[in-house]
Design an enzyme around this catalytic site. Structure first.
Site, PDB file in Angstrom:
ATOM      1  N   GLU A  34       0.829  -1.202   0.000  1.00  0.00           N
ATOM      2  CA  GLU A  34       0.000   0.000   0.000  1.00  0.00           C
ATOM      3  C   GLU A  34       0.871   1.262   0.000  1.00  0.00           C
ATOM      4  O   GLU A  34       1.733   1.422   0.870  1.00  0.00           O
ATOM      5  CB  GLU A  34      -0.902  -0.008   1.233  1.00  0.00           C
ATOM      6  N   LEU A  93      -5.798  -1.543  -0.453  1.00  0.00           N
ATOM      7  CA  LEU A  93      -5.785  -1.749   0.995  1.00  0.00           C
ATOM      8  C   LEU A  93      -6.418  -3.109   1.279  1.00  0.00           C
ATOM      9  O   LEU A  93      -7.599  -3.213   1.576  1.00  0.00           O
ATOM     10  CB  LEU A  93      -6.546  -0.621   1.687  1.00  0.00           C
ATOM     11  N   GLU A  97      -4.632  -6.557   2.903  1.00  0.00           N
ATOM     12  CA  GLU A  97      -3.446  -7.317   3.321  1.00  0.00           C
ATOM     13  C   GLU A  97      -3.526  -8.787   2.914  1.00  0.00           C
ATOM     14  O   GLU A  97      -2.521  -9.384   2.518  1.00  0.00           O
ATOM     15  CB  GLU A  97      -3.242  -7.181   4.829  1.00  0.00           C
ATOM     16  N   GLN A 150       2.051  -2.190   5.808  1.00  0.00           N
ATOM     17  CA  GLN A 150       2.350  -0.815   6.211  1.00  0.00           C
ATOM     18  C   GLN A 150       2.743  -0.680   7.685  1.00  0.00           C
ATOM     19  O   GLN A 150       3.651   0.065   8.033  1.00  0.00           O
ATOM     20  CB  GLN A 150       1.157   0.071   5.895  1.00  0.00           C
ATOM     21  N   ALA A 175       3.023  -3.496  11.258  1.00  0.00           N
ATOM     22  CA  ALA A 175       2.869  -4.900  11.666  1.00  0.00           C
ATOM     23  C   ALA A 175       1.475  -5.164  12.227  1.00  0.00           C
ATOM     24  O   ALA A 175       0.949  -6.275  12.096  1.00  0.00           O
ATOM     25  CB  ALA A 175       3.932  -5.262  12.703  1.00  0.00           C
ATOM     26  N   ILE A 221      -1.095  -6.716   9.825  1.00  0.00           N
ATOM     27  CA  ILE A 221      -0.763  -7.976   9.155  1.00  0.00           C
ATOM     28  C   ILE A 221      -1.824  -9.048   9.394  1.00  0.00           C
ATOM     29  O   ILE A 221      -1.909 -10.032   8.651  1.00  0.00           O
ATOM     30  CB  ILE A 221       0.622  -8.474   9.626  1.00  0.00           C
ATOM     31  N   HIS A 262      -0.772   0.824  15.969  1.00  0.00           N
ATOM     32  CA  HIS A 262       0.430   1.100  15.168  1.00  0.00           C
ATOM     33  C   HIS A 262       1.710   0.855  15.964  1.00  0.00           C
ATOM     34  O   HIS A 262       2.756   1.425  15.639  1.00  0.00           O
ATOM     35  CB  HIS A 262       0.430   2.554  14.675  1.00  0.00           C
TER      36      HIS A 262
END
Length: 327
Positions: A32, A61, A63, A85, A87, A90, A132
């Protein structure tokens, strides 16, 4: 003879990707915003312009679609390097990773390999909050068929990433984002590989062994300096490749020091530190002068305002090492 260049960690990632794309037409990047935008952390900046949209692919977008596409590409002989983008993102692709990517070589009796290297930024330290900042390495170490790598220096990042891309086994390549620009060092110019499965002895010491990876290595180095001023000499071991683990390097150090502290950002319960503690206890029991201990994140969602209370600090590492010495 090749020289060196000063790079930060994210520049080392870009250098490795550029070399891999140049050296092998089968290497494909996808993810992405990695093309025109150059990625959230700018790790792929300029690569689509140089190598084209067919080799540096802006993916939707999705995964699961990114990882599934990479699996298919690898079965047709390509060497895809998908980027997730963060972890934390994921998990929609988790089934593709653990039930397809990790098992194709086994289920095909070695007829097919999946040379896929999944790059993803990992860990806290940038005030990203609970979506994030996570450190999911234990999930993937627990899955047979995957290699898991987490470097801590620019030089290791470049060499390990090139080795990962050229491996015939799938690799989860965890990039510690809080030190993307903070970690700076001399990196050899040109193409080189750092072998997977070999730890780096960051610092020699005779009193206690600190084991850490990613952003925590620098924390351990700083703690070791403070401990040295108080007469305690710490060895610092960076596994670099978390799986397969170079347990022999850790064992050698612990047999010399008699003490071990494992440091990681992930929650304490069932974190990879627990496996290292078990291995050290099995291999070094008669050499231990104190219990093997851990300094980790907590068993809570990753916080925002309390981020730096959650992350292992130099002070917490110092206290754990001193407690081991004074046990």
């Amino acid at each position: 003879m090749a020289g060196t260049s000063t790079m930060n960690l994210v520049e080392a990632v870009r250098s490795a990707l550029e070399i891999a794309l140049e050296a092998d037409d089968d290497v494909i990047l996808l993810g992405e915003d990695i093309g025109k935008f150059g990625g959230v952390f700018r790790a792929t900046a300029g690569l689509q312009e140089r190598f084209g949209e067919d080799r540096v692919i802006d993916a939707p977008l999705n995964e699961a679609g990114i990882i599934g596409s990479a699996v298919g590409m690898s079965l047709y002989g390509m060497r895809p390097v998908p980027e997730i983008q963060f972890a934390d993102f994921i998990y929609p692709g988790f089934d593709q990773i653990v039930n397809e990517l990790a098992k194709y070589r086994y289920r095909s009796g070695g007829q097919f390999t999946c040379p896929v290297t999944i790059r993803t930024p990992v860990g806290g330290g940038i005030r990203g909050g609970h979506y994030h900042s996570q450190s999911p390495e234990a999930y993937f170490i627990h899955t047979p068929g995957l290699k898991v790598v987490c470097p801590s220096t620019p030089e290791d990042t470049k060499g390990l990433l090139l080795s990962s891309i050229r491996s015939d086994d799938p690799v989860i390549f965890l990039e510690p984002k809080p030190i993307y620009r903070k970690a700076v060092g001399e990196v050899p110019d040109g193409d080189y590989e750092t072998p997977l499965g070999k730890a780096r002895v960051v610092r020699e010491g005779s009193d206690v062994t600190l084991v850490a990876w990613g952003a925590m290595v620098a924390q351990c180095e700083e703690a070791a300096k403070r401990l040295a001023s108080d007469g305690v000499e710490c060895a610092v071991i960076d596994p670099r490749t978390l799986w397969p683990l170079d347990i022999e390097a850790i064992e050698s150090s612990v047999k010399e020091t008699g003490r071990c502290v494992v440091v990681h950002e992930a929650p304490r319960s069932c974190g990879f530190g627990a496996e290292i503690v078990a291995l050290v206890q099995e291999r070094c029991f008669l050499h231990l002068e104190s219990p093997v201990s851990r300094v980790t994140g907590y068993d809570t969602p990753f916080p925002y305002t309390l981020e730096f209370a959650y992350l292992p600090s130099v002070e917490r590492i110092y206290d754990a090492a001193m407690a081991a010495v004074n046990y």
